[in-house]
Design a protein around this motif. Sequence first.
Motif, PDB file in Angstrom:
ATOM      1  N   ALA A 229      -3.854   4.382   4.057  1.00 37.64           N
ATOM      2  CA  ALA A 229      -3.128   3.459   3.185  1.00 37.64           C
ATOM      3  C   ALA A 229      -3.934   3.281   1.903  1.00 37.64           C
ATOM      4  O   ALA A 229      -5.104   2.910   1.951  1.00 37.64           O
ATOM      5  CB  ALA A 229      -2.929   2.126   3.881  1.00 37.64           C
TER       6      ALA A 229
ATOM      7  N   SER B  98       0.835  -1.194   0.000  1.00 37.14           N
ATOM      8  CA  SER B  98       0.000   0.000   0.000  1.00 37.14           C
ATOM      9  C   SER B  98       0.874   1.249   0.000  1.00 37.14           C
ATOM     10  O   SER B  98       1.998   1.243   0.487  1.00 37.14           O
ATOM     11  CB  SER B  98      -0.892   0.017   1.244  1.00 37.14           C
TER      12      SER B  98
ATOM     13  N   ILE C 133       1.269   5.075   1.382  1.00 34.34           N
ATOM     14  CA  ILE C 133       0.818   5.840   2.543  1.00 34.34           C
ATOM     15  C   ILE C 133       0.568   7.301   2.157  1.00 34.34           C
ATOM     16  O   ILE C 133       1.392   7.937   1.506  1.00 34.34           O
ATOM     17  CB  ILE C 133       1.857   5.759   3.686  1.00 34.34           C
TER      18      ILE C 133
END
Length: 187
Positions: free
Chosen positions: A30, A5, A7
């Motif tokens: 995320a 993911s 951020i």
Amino acid sequence: MALKSTIYKAQLQIADMDRHLYADHALTLALHPSETDERLMMRLLAFALCVPADDLRGRLEFAGGLSDTDEPDLWQKDLTGDLVQWVEVGQPDDRRLAKACGRAEAVRLWAYGSSTPIWWQGLQGKVSRLERLEVWQVPTSSSKELAALAQRSMQLQITVQDGGIFVGNGQDSVHLEPVCLKARGRA
């Protein structure tokens, strides 16, 4: 190898005149590898529109969403672990919404995308008896404009007045007018 993911950090300044809520929030989100900027920003908008004025019944937090099929995009749990709010973004099916209504005091759905009218036409009758469910539609043009504000580090001002929502970052702003497809307690 699985993708990770991305951020995002967001500083929100919320001035919600409709709810008399004025607050600042520092959030970390995320972005799931299969998620778009549009969906990320819709989750951020849902947070701003559903966050409670205080933490007496727990905080509104980002949940597993796409990563966990048993969790919503956002939820608010009280100190006993009971679900106060279940917040979804997108176009979930009726079974998911019925399950959420059985678990939480309030279920809020923020639908977006050009297929929303077709999706809602097929879903409306199936969820009409879910008294805890509230469904809102954000027009496609507005959600696309909102996506254009996405940055890895954001400072956003969100103002809500008379049902209209303004989201700005100091340079650009978006005006949204969500449409209530289903209010809590009725079809």
